[in-house]
Every structure is written in structure tokens, then in C-alpha cells.
Design a protein around this motif. Structure first.
Motif, mmCIF file in Angstrom:
data_model
loop_
_atom_site.group_PDB
_atom_site.id
_atom_site.type_symbol
_atom_site.label_atom_id
_atom_site.label_comp_id
_atom_site.label_asym_id
_atom_site.label_seq_id
_atom_site.Cartn_x
_atom_site.Cartn_y
_atom_site.Cartn_z
ATOM 1 N N PHE A 85 7.582 -6.748 4.472
ATOM 2 C CA PHE A 85 6.135 -6.570 4.598
ATOM 3 C C PHE A 85 5.710 -5.141 4.305
ATOM 4 O O PHE A 85 4.596 -4.898 3.843
ATOM 5 C CB PHE A 85 5.674 -6.965 6.009
ATOM 6 N N VAL A 86 6.563 -4.166 4.587
ATOM 7 C CA VAL A 86 6.195 -2.764 4.457
ATOM 8 C C VAL A 86 6.190 -2.300 3.001
ATOM 9 O O VAL A 86 5.321 -1.522 2.600
ATOM 10 C CB VAL A 86 7.127 -1.883 5.327
ATOM 11 N N VAL A 87 7.132 -2.750 2.201
ATOM 12 C CA VAL A 87 7.233 -2.271 0.807
ATOM 13 C C VAL A 87 5.967 -2.588 0.003
ATOM 14 O O VAL A 87 5.434 -1.697 -0.670
ATOM 15 C CB VAL A 87 8.514 -2.798 0.136
ATOM 16 N N PRO A 88 5.431 -3.816 0.034
ATOM 17 C CA PRO A 88 4.165 -4.035 -0.685
ATOM 18 C C PRO A 88 3.007 -3.215 -0.121
ATOM 19 O O PRO A 88 2.135 -2.772 -0.876
ATOM 20 C CB PRO A 88 3.889 -5.538 -0.504
ATOM 21 N N ALA A 89 3.012 -2.962 1.189
ATOM 22 C CA ALA A 89 1.972 -2.121 1.777
ATOM 23 C C ALA A 89 2.093 -0.694 1.257
ATOM 24 O O ALA A 89 1.084 -0.049 0.964
ATOM 25 C CB ALA A 89 2.071 -2.144 3.299
ATOM 26 N N MET A 90 3.321 -0.192 1.117
ATOM 27 C CA MET A 90 3.518 1.156 0.579
ATOM 28 C C MET A 90 3.047 1.236 -0.873
ATOM 29 O O MET A 90 2.420 2.214 -1.272
ATOM 30 C CB MET A 90 4.986 1.560 0.677
ATOM 31 N N LEU A 91 3.348 0.213 -1.653
ATOM 32 C CA LEU A 91 2.886 0.196 -3.042
ATOM 33 C C LEU A 91 1.364 0.172 -3.120
ATOM 34 O O LEU A 91 0.761 0.873 -3.940
ATOM 35 C CB LEU A 91 3.476 -0.997 -3.793
ATOM 36 N N ALA A 92 0.740 -0.626 -2.257
ATOM 37 C CA ALA A 92 -0.725 -0.670 -2.231
ATOM 38 C C ALA A 92 -1.298 0.675 -1.807
ATOM 39 O O ALA A 92 -2.288 1.154 -2.380
ATOM 40 C CB ALA A 92 -1.200 -1.774 -1.284
ATOM 41 N N GLY A 93 -0.683 1.314 -0.827
ATOM 42 C CA GLY A 93 -1.138 2.633 -0.391
ATOM 43 C C GLY A 93 -0.966 3.689 -1.465
ATOM 44 O O GLY A 93 -1.824 4.554 -1.646
ATOM 45 N N PHE A 94 0.153 3.613 -2.195
ATOM 46 C CA PHE A 94 0.381 4.561 -3.276
ATOM 47 C C PHE A 94 -0.692 4.437 -4.346
ATOM 48 O O PHE A 94 -1.291 5.425 -4.766
ATOM 49 C CB PHE A 94 1.765 4.330 -3.898
ATOM 50 N N HIS A 95 -0.958 3.212 -4.787
ATOM 51 C CA HIS A 95 -1.925 3.026 -5.868
ATOM 52 C C HIS A 95 -3.358 3.277 -5.413
ATOM 53 O O HIS A 95 -4.177 3.763 -6.203
ATOM 54 C CB HIS A 95 -1.764 1.644 -6.480
ATOM 55 N N ALA A 96 -3.675 2.974 -4.159
ATOM 56 C CA ALA A 96 -5.013 3.287 -3.654
ATOM 57 C C ALA A 96 -5.216 4.800 -3.588
ATOM 58 O O ALA A 96 -6.259 5.316 -4.001
ATOM 59 C CB ALA A 96 -5.211 2.668 -2.269
ATOM 60 N N THR A 97 -4.218 5.512 -3.090
ATOM 61 C CA THR A 97 -4.323 6.970 -3.025
ATOM 62 C C THR A 97 -4.347 7.575 -4.417
ATOM 63 O O THR A 97 -5.080 8.532 -4.674
ATOM 64 C CB THR A 97 -3.154 7.552 -2.215
ATOM 65 N N LEU A 98 -3.568 7.017 -5.328
ATOM 66 C CA LEU A 98 -3.558 7.520 -6.703
ATOM 67 C C LEU A 98 -4.930 7.344 -7.352
ATOM 68 O O LEU A 98 -5.414 8.234 -8.048
ATOM 69 C CB LEU A 98 -2.483 6.812 -7.529
ATOM 70 N N GLY A 99 -5.571 6.223 -7.103
ATOM 71 C CA GLY A 99 -6.913 6.010 -7.642
ATOM 72 C C GLY A 99 -7.926 7.000 -7.105
ATOM 73 O O GLY A 99 -8.789 7.484 -7.840
ATOM 74 N N ILE A 100 -7.795 7.314 -5.817
ATOM 75 C CA ILE A 100 -8.715 8.287 -5.221
ATOM 76 C C ILE A 100 -8.433 9.677 -5.756
ATOM 77 O O ILE A 100 -9.349 10.421 -6.123
ATOM 78 C CB ILE A 100 -8.605 8.247 -3.685
#
Length: 145
Positions: A85-100
Motif C-alpha cells: 500500500f505504501v509504494v503506490p502512495a509514495m509514487l503518487a506523492g512524488f509525482h504530486a510534489t513534482l507537479g507543484i
């Protein structure tokens, strides 16, 4: 009036960051539900059927994950289930932060550094939420008191 607009923009950005941060924890159930809904729509279920099937699949994924964390005894197995569950959350957090960060800073090096920090923050938050919900649910008595 301009100052009010700037403050409102900061508040909106902070609210969206908080929302992304909290919703990234449920990235795996969302992805499972989303792809199941796309599959259901492609097989002719229509919009309503696709939304229903996708929502059911997302809920089932979350319920199975929580049940496995509660029922599995070895600590290493619980850790592996939590990592799923954590790995997809980390990927989502990475790409959300990258977009910002792409919108506010020109240096690609700093974009990656802040994106990695965002991924770590979301991953830690997701792990603590998953571990906390499993501990909370397993701490209840079977009688319901």
C-alpha cells in the motif's frame, strides 16, 4: 484587494496540497478501482456499472488489505502487506510534489530533491496510517464493547 487574492491563492494551494497528501494514502485502492472501472466500461457495463464496479473493487481492496494486516501474524508479512500500500502512495506523492515544484522553481535538481522529500513524507504518512488503522482495529474486543 490584490493582497486578498494572493492570500486566497496561498490558502487554495495549501488546501490542495493537504488534500493530495491525505488522498495519496489510498493510491492503491484508487488505482485498482479505477482500472477495474475502465475494464467494466470496456466490457459494456456503461457509466453507472463502471462506477459501481470500480467503487466496489476499491473498497474491497482496502478491506482485504486491512483484514490481512490484522490477521497475518508474522511481522515481516505485515510489513510486506503495508509496503504494497505504501509504494503506490509514495509514487503518487512524488509525482504530486513534482507537479507543484515544476510550477514554482526552475532548477530540475531542486525539483527532484523536493519531490523525493514529498515522496518520503507521503510514504511515512501512509505507513503510519495503515499501521495505526490495523492497530486500532485489532485492539477492539470481539464482543464489540
Amino acid at each position: 484587494m490584490i493582497v486578498l487574492g494572493i492570500l486566497a491563492s496561498f490558502a487554495a494551494i495549501a488546501g490542495l496540497c493537504w488534500l493530495v497528501f491525505n488522498l495519496a494514502v489510498f493510491a492503491l485502492p484508487f488505482l485498482v478501482g479505477f482500472h477495474t472501472g475502465i475494464w467494466a466500461y470496456g466490457t459494456g457495463a456503461g457509466w453507472f456499472g463502471a462506477i459501481f464496479v470500480g467503487g466496489f473493487a476499491a473498497g474491497l481492496t482496502l478491506a482485504i488489505g486491512q483484514a490481512l494486516i490484522m490477521l497475518v501474524r508474522p511481522l515481516w508479512a505485515r510489513f510486506v502487506i503495508a509496503l504494497i500500500f505504501v509504494v503506490p502512495a509514495m509514487l503518487a506523492g512524488f509525482h504530486a510534489t513534482l507537479g507543484i515544484t515544476r510550477a514554482i522553481m526552475p532548477s530540475e535538481t531542486w525539483q527532484m530533491i523536493f519531490s523525493a522529500i514529498g515522496a518520503a513524507a507521503v510514504g511515512i504518512s501512509a505507513f503510519l496510517r495503515i499501521a495505526g488503522s490495523a492497530a486500532e482495529l485489532s485492539g477492539r474486543s470481539p464482543i464489540g464493547a
